[in-house]
Design an enzyme around this catalytic site. Structure first.
Site, PDB file in Angstrom:
ATOM      1  N   HIS A 183       0.827  -1.203   0.000  1.00 65.37           N
ATOM      2  CA  HIS A 183       0.000   0.000   0.000  1.00 65.37           C
ATOM      3  C   HIS A 183       0.863   1.255   0.000  1.00 65.37           C
ATOM      4  O   HIS A 183       0.633   2.184  -0.783  1.00 65.37           O
ATOM      5  CB  HIS A 183      -0.933   0.008   1.219  1.00 65.37           C
ATOM      6  CG  HIS A 183      -2.217  -0.724   0.989  1.00 65.37           C
ATOM      7  ND1 HIS A 183      -2.257  -1.979   0.434  1.00 65.37           N
ATOM      8  CD2 HIS A 183      -3.507  -0.377   1.232  1.00 65.37           C
ATOM      9  CE1 HIS A 183      -3.512  -2.386   0.354  1.00 65.37           C
ATOM     10  NE2 HIS A 183      -4.302  -1.423   0.824  1.00 65.37           N
ATOM     11  N   HIS A 278       0.666  -2.227   9.205  1.00 62.45           N
ATOM     12  CA  HIS A 278       2.081  -2.575   9.095  1.00 62.45           C
ATOM     13  C   HIS A 278       2.921  -1.966  10.232  1.00 62.45           C
ATOM     14  O   HIS A 278       2.444  -1.120  10.987  1.00 62.45           O
ATOM     15  CB  HIS A 278       2.656  -2.129   7.739  1.00 62.45           C
ATOM     16  CG  HIS A 278       2.028  -2.810   6.563  1.00 62.45           C
ATOM     17  ND1 HIS A 278       2.423  -4.057   6.133  1.00 62.45           N
ATOM     18  CD2 HIS A 278       1.022  -2.409   5.734  1.00 62.45           C
ATOM     19  CE1 HIS A 278       1.694  -4.399   5.082  1.00 62.45           C
ATOM     20  NE2 HIS A 278       0.831  -3.418   4.829  1.00 62.45           N
TER      21      HIS A 278
END
Length: 361
Positions: A183, A278
């Site tokens: 992303h 993350h």
């Protein structure tokens, strides 16, 4: 006394017409802009300010956020929001399809701008401009594939019964691997691609003045020195340029506005990813890769002379640089580039008498 005064008055009112029979008339000026066009140009100007914000500073902000904000997010838990949900509409239909949207906007935009500035020369359009998007797609696919390989090969399931990621996830377990953030990569890389490709709009409004002036000078067979970049192009190229510019400019402006909106959306979604997904190292590495890929291509590779592809905006004439050589050109002739004042970076009509093309004393 009266006769002398009459004679003197006659001499004062007498006007000698010494114009040459081959007088070239007056140089045309820019047409008055409508209210709608002015509003559109204002919107385009704002979009350019958004897109062409200092790139070096923007990259510094990206790296600072990826490092510092990610560290804070690793330690602190931010309040949940709509953007923290992976099923939010922006994530599902925009970020996960990020490269589709990037190509959906840049391919037609690059084609329209390059077709105009290359005067319809298809070979230059494809090898000099659309090739950049093919190269970017190859890099996007290569890096995302490498990210997946690293996560799959060097990860493990929280259940010792399963050794591969697909089986582990299908059975309701979790796969623990080094998941470099795809992303963050797509959001930063796509943003930089959008910014670079949008630069073809710089100086776009000047082309209209160049076309008008060059058509006029050719109509009067004026071959005197000129800084007009269209001076050396062929007549058929000039005709193609005029037609394509008038036809494509509304679409070029529309695509630029949408590109600016998407670039803003990518920045918002990047902040969301940094806050909620993350760990820091996974995001920071992906950001570094995205920035280095952009730098190697747009700041190194594409700037090398005589090596394809070209930078955005390069064509058979140069329109988006103010560093035009004006040596040995009369000062009066240099005015053909900016035949009037400017508002918000765009040329506007100048309320004065048109300038004659032939010098008279």
């Amino acid at each position: 006394m009266t006769s002398r005064a009459s004679f003197k008055s006659t001499r004062m009112n007498f006007k000698v017409h010494n114009e040459s029979p081959d007088s070239k008339g007056t140089k045309p000026i820019r047409e008055a802009s409508s209210v709608l066009e002015i509003l559109i140009l204002m919107i385009v100007h704002i979009c350019k300010k958004v897109l062409f914000f200092d790139t070096s500073l923007k990259i510094a902000i990206y790296l600072g956020a990826l490092f510092l904000l990610s560290l804070i997010a690793d330690v602190l838990t931010f309040p949940k929001s709509y953007f923290s949900r992976s099923d939010n509409i922006f994530n599902q239909y925009f970020v996960k399809l990020g490269w589709f949207w990037t190509l959906f906007l840049t391919v037609p935009y690059v084609f329209l701008t390059s077709y105009t500035t290359c005067c319809g020369k298809r070979k230059i359009i494809f090898t000099g401009h659309l090739l950049r998007l093919l190269i970017a797609t190859v890099f996007w696919y290569t890096w995302t594939t490498i990210f997946n390989i690293i996560e799959t090969k060097y990860g493990r399931c929280n259940s010792k019964q399963f050794d591969d990621k697909v089986t582990c996830l299908k059975n309701g377990h979790f796969w623990n691997g080094f998941d470099i953030s795809g992303h963050c990569f797509i959001l930063i890389y796509s943003s930089l691609i959008l910014i670079e490709e949008a630069r073809a709009i710089n100086g776009w409004e000047r082309i209209k003045d160049y076309i008008r002036d060059e058509i006029y000078y050719r109509s009067v067979n004026d071959k005197s020195p000129s800084v007009n970049p269209l001076r050396n192009i062929k007549t058929d190229e000039l005709n193609i340029l005029k037609t394509s510019y008038e036809k494509f400019t509304p679409y070029v402006r529309a695509f630029l506005i949408v590109i600016a909106l998407f670039q803003l959306l990518w920045d918002v979604m990047l902040v969301s990813t940094i806050l909620y997904y993350h760990i820091m190292v996974e995001k920071f590495i992906s950001g570094i890769i995205a920035i280095l890929t952009w730098f190697v291509t747009y700041r190194v590779w594409y700037t090398i002379p005589n090596i394809l592809p070209n930078l955005p905006g390069q064509g058979v004439f140069k329109y988006n640089s103010d560093k035009t050589a004006t040596a040995n050109i009369p000062q009066r002739r240099r005015s053909i580039i900016s035949n009037g004042k400017h508002f918000m970076g765009m040329p506007i009509n100048k309320s004065q008498e048109p300038v004659e093309s032939n010098d008279t004393k």
